[in-house]
Write an enzyme that holds these catalytic residues in place. Structure first.
Site, short mmCIF file in Angstrom:
data_model
loop_
_atom_site.label_atom_id
_atom_site.label_comp_id
_atom_site.label_asym_id
_atom_site.label_seq_id
_atom_site.Cartn_x
_atom_site.Cartn_y
_atom_site.Cartn_z
NE ARG A 45 -28.41 -5.80 -2.22
CZ ARG A 45 -28.46 -5.21 -3.41
NH1 ARG A 45 -29.25 -4.16 -3.58
NH2 ARG A 45 -27.74 -5.64 -4.41
NE ARG A 56 -36.29 -0.46 -0.58
CZ ARG A 56 -35.38 0.11 -1.37
NH1 ARG A 56 -34.10 -0.20 -1.23
NH2 ARG A 56 -35.73 0.97 -2.29
CD GLU A 113 -32.51 0.17 -9.53
OE1 GLU A 113 -32.88 1.17 -8.88
OE2 GLU A 113 -31.43 -0.40 -9.37
CB SER A 154 -28.38 -1.34 -11.36
OG SER A 154 -27.67 -0.12 -11.35
#
Length: 425
Positions: free
Chosen positions: A260, A275, A347, A350
């Site tokens: 990403r 991240r 997190e 998901s």
RNA sequence: GGAGGGAUCGCAUAGUGGUCUAGUGCGGCCGCCUGCUAAGCGGUUACCUCGGGAAACCGGGGUCAUGGGUUCGAAUCCCAUUCCCUCCGCCA
């Protein structure tokens, strides 16, 4: 994508649902293009009907004068078709493009809310608390133990990359294997090994394009797109297929690296491994009958929870509200684990029910029984789980005052018997 | 990277400009017959879309890998792309 028939017949329902998402969608334009398209289509099709009927007569005609006269008369019809067709194609292209920009409709059970503050805690296991001593964040622990090397990661590929070393690299591999074993042996998933690059059409089918082009790495020379999640190849694995009803549900689990660009998150979470531009994830995916997707969603959340339960991490399940819902999802639950070092919930998963939204884009259908009309399946995806935040949580939760890190029992066999990570001298 | 071959209705094949509303075989489904078989006979066999209809259904258009082109008309001719196969080269 939504069904144009549904939008046409339930414009108000769609408008209201999209408002709940706090999304600007080109609904009026879609309705306008749709009626214009149908008007043009009928005109073109009746001309074609005329052309076909006359063509048949020409084929049967023997006399060459008669034939020539008929052909001359048909040229006019052909010319009119040539005139209208580009306009029809243009309208159709525009309509398709607009439709691809409209997100899925939230499930009625999705709580109403403007942003992440509207999310609802569904359940929690364990109490978020502090350790008995000042807890260090994972980036300090990792560097001190010699298992995470940010400096050399940056040397190789720039910021947001890191190198795992020794027990750190082994931990990554152990977690991947443990998760795959858990989901295949206990939860009934079939393991897949997938390409980490896909063609552009896969990105459209899974809903990454056109909305999230900024977040994707793209190789122009060969038109390869690096997968931001295994959800992309998994959504496409049965593209354009009509599955047999008895084969459903199909349950897949796949480990892939994910890539990403994180352009939207510039400056956020720059420390540590929370991240990165590249991370590992074990993804769960299901193709189900429409009436079975809600139950499958609940099961999949449980499957993700099983991972963090095995690892002994304090965790909670959060239901995402309408304003925070992803583009493809009708209903989503996040799984979060507690970090005593940063006081945050990470997190790590998901899990979403995408209903028939991706199935329509990817054209994945099934037949209830032989001879029955094909229907779109429902697709569900969920992380089971993402690796870096689990690694971070493990280091932070299982650290000892001397900076060493214990390993939970479930991981020790996968670590070759190693139970404690100590500085590598 | 070079040379060549190929892609047709679940599978196998036929089809080289108008009677292709794509034929045939196999398989599948439905029915019939037979007190012998994986036998015989008949029928049926895709998807998308537009319009009509409460619906069963009816009518139109489209789909022969994909996208363009030639033509009154394309499975068929031309161009490009994708994928598969064979051989050569290179190579973990």
């Amino acid at each position: 994508m939504l069904s144009i028939q549904f939008i046409r017949e339930h414009a108000d329902v769609v408008r209201q649902a999209l408002a709940a998402r706090r999304t600007e969608a080109p609904l009026d334009e879609v309705l306008r293009l749709d009626s214009e398209r149908r008007r043009l289509l009928q005109e073109v099709e009746s001309l074609r009907a005329e052309q076909n009927a006359a063509g048949k007569r020409i084929g049967a005609a023997k006399d060459s004068d008669e034939r020539k006269r008929m052909i001359a008369a048909l040229k006019d019809v052909s010319a009119r078709i040539d005139d209208l067709e580009p306009a029809l194609k243009d309208i159709d292209d525009q309509l398709q493009a607009r439709l691809m920009e409209i997100p899925n409709l939230p499930d009625p059970a999705t709580p109403e809310g403007a942003d992440e503050t509207g999310n609802a805690i569904v359940r929690q296991s364990g109490e978020p608390g502090a350790l008995d001593f000042p807890a260090k964040p994972h980036w300090e622990l990792g560097e001190a133990l010699g298992i995470i090397d940010f400096e050399r990661g940056a040397r190789l590929a720039g910021s947001r990359f890191y190198v795992l070393r020794g027990a750190g690299a082994r931990l990554e591999r152990a977690l991947i294997t443990m998760m795959l074993d858990l989901h295949t042996a206990r939860h009934g998933y079939t393991e897949l090994y997938l390409p980490a690059v896909v063609k552009e059409e896969c990105m459209w089918a899974s809903g990454q394009l056109p909305k999230f082009a900024d977040n994707l790495y793209h190789d122009v020379e060969d038109d390869f797109w690096l997968v931001p999640t295994a959800e992309v190849p998994l959504t496409n694995i049965h593209r354009d297929e009509i599955l047999e009803g008895v084969a459903l549900p199909l349950s897949y689990v796949a480990y892939t690296p994910c890539f990403r660009r994180e352009k939207m998150s510039a400056g956020r979470d720059v420390r540590g491994i929370k991240r990165g531009h590249q991370f590992d994830k074990v993804e769960l995916y299901k193709f189900t009958r429409p009436e079975e997707s809600e139950e499958a969603l609940q099961q999949m959340v449980g499957h993700a929870e099983a991972v963090v339960r095995e690892l002994g991490l304090t965790h909670r399940v959060v239901q995402i509200c309408t304003g925070d819902l992803g583009f493809n999802a009708a209903k989503t639950y996040d799984l979060e684990v507690w970090s005593p070092a940063t006081g945050e919930w990470y997190e790590v998963s998901s899990v979403s029910n995408c209903t028939d939204f991706q199935a329509r884009r990817a054209n994945v259908r099934f037949r209830r029984e032989t001879g029955a009309r094909p229907e779109f399946v429902h697709t569900l995806n969920g992380s089971g789980t993402a690796l870096p935040r689990v690694v971070a949580a493990l280091l932070e939760n299982y650290q000892r005052p001397d900076g060493s890190v214990e390993l939970p029992p479930a991981l020790i066999p996968y670590m070759g018997g190693l139970a404690l990570i100590e500085p590598d001298v």
